[in-house]
Design an enzyme around this catalytic site. Sequence first.
Site, PDB file in Angstrom:
ATOM      1  N   LYS A  85       0.838  -1.206   0.000  1.00  0.00           N
ATOM      2  CA  LYS A  85       0.000   0.000   0.000  1.00  0.00           C
ATOM      3  C   LYS A  85       0.873   1.257   0.000  1.00  0.00           C
ATOM      4  O   LYS A  85       0.611   2.214  -0.739  1.00  0.00           O
ATOM      5  CB  LYS A  85      -0.948  -0.020   1.219  1.00  0.00           C
ATOM      6  CG  LYS A  85      -2.043  -1.069   1.065  1.00  0.00           C
ATOM      7  CD  LYS A  85      -2.785  -1.379   2.360  1.00  0.00           C
ATOM      8  CE  LYS A  85      -3.727  -2.567   2.135  1.00  0.00           C
ATOM      9  NZ  LYS A  85      -4.394  -3.039   3.348  1.00  0.00           N
ATOM     10  N   GLN A 129      -4.478  -1.908   9.660  1.00  0.00           N
ATOM     11  CA  GLN A 129      -4.373  -3.221   9.007  1.00  0.00           C
ATOM     12  C   GLN A 129      -4.911  -4.317   9.942  1.00  0.00           C
ATOM     13  O   GLN A 129      -4.489  -4.419  11.095  1.00  0.00           O
ATOM     14  CB  GLN A 129      -2.900  -3.495   8.642  1.00  0.00           C
ATOM     15  CG  GLN A 129      -2.678  -4.777   7.883  1.00  0.00           C
ATOM     16  CD  GLN A 129      -3.258  -4.745   6.466  1.00  0.00           C
ATOM     17  OE1 GLN A 129      -3.164  -3.749   5.750  1.00  0.00           O
ATOM     18  NE2 GLN A 129      -3.871  -5.845   6.048  1.00  0.00           N
ATOM     19  N   ASP A 143     -10.873   2.374   3.995  1.00  0.00           N
ATOM     20  CA  ASP A 143     -11.077   0.928   3.845  1.00  0.00           C
ATOM     21  C   ASP A 143     -12.564   0.611   3.702  1.00  0.00           C
ATOM     22  O   ASP A 143     -12.927  -0.494   3.306  1.00  0.00           O
ATOM     23  CB  ASP A 143     -10.538   0.186   5.084  1.00  0.00           C
ATOM     24  CG  ASP A 143      -9.239  -0.544   4.803  1.00  0.00           C
ATOM     25  OD1 ASP A 143      -8.957  -0.802   3.618  1.00  0.00           O
ATOM     26  OD2 ASP A 143      -8.516  -0.854   5.767  1.00  0.00           O
TER      27      ASP A 143
END
Length: 292
Positions: A52, A96, A119
């Site tokens: 990312k 994450q 997200d």
Amino acid sequence: MKLLDGKATAAAIREELKQAVDQRKKEGKKIPHLVAILVGNDGGSLTYVNAKVKACEEIGFESTLIHYDEDISEQELLNKILELNEDDNIDGFIVQLPLPKHIDELKITLAINPLKDVDGFHPENLGKMMLNLPGFLPATPAGILELMKRNGIETEGKDCVVIGRSNIVGMPLSVMLSRNTPTGNCTVTLTHSRTKKLKEKVLNADIVIAAIGKPGFVTADMVKEGAIVIDVGTTRVPDSSKKRGWALKGDVDFENVAPKCAYITPVPGGVGPMTIASLMINTLRSMELRRK
Ligand code: NAP
């Protein structure tokens, strides 16, 4: 059979985003800033977060990786989230997953400002998705729809079976495919570990999406000729032929299923790169929505 090349499609998206960023730079406007929070040293999570950050660098986004030890307290992590929520320089951030057991993932997700939730995991964004209102769509399902769209796959009127009902993939994907949108209008069957006659259902599907984390679960006898097969699974399996000692395996028995398909995604190089591309799209949108 045509390979749905997520790597190439994601590269094309990154190039488009780079041009958008270059244009903003020319106009003296702020460029997007994404923060990724990683807790602990899980190999898979480290790989994903690094990918990312690398994508941000390639596009020209600012990025910051905040890496905490495994034993960080839940409160410390919450404090950082509250700080990022308030920091006007940060356009979007992700935590994450999975997190260590002593940290409540739901509590962490709920603490994230929905306007920076790139997200798309916050209930406010998931609720907006249900009602087809503007918000952030979860990255993996959005990436899958984008991959099909960019490869000319029509979803309207198709019968689709989604295998796996996780909050981050299967469940939202089933909603997104059902919605009355250009990338929806499917008739969706959402299946899980309690589903009966799964093979029968999958055999009827025009589109099969597997997101369960069981390597090779979808076999050739489960898939009808001409189906579109999307493999979300990414499981590390031991592989002595590789220097690192493992290989990434999908949920589909690719070798035997591929010859029957109209389209199929490979693992790696299918859904994974599209998930990262969606995150980048969401980050640019987050900044544009708040700054114009
Ligand atoms: P998950 O939370 O691991 O849940 C697995 C799902 O599979 C559950 O809904 C479970 O049903 C279902 N399942 C398990 N065994 C089954 C069976 N025999 N028949 C039918 N359904 C079954 O799911 P996830 O987080 O979405 O992860 C799934 C896979 O996708 C993993 O390999 C993960 O690494 C991968 N993934 C990849 C990406 C990417 O970007 N490529 C992104 C996210 C996830 P129950 O609900 O009944 O337990």
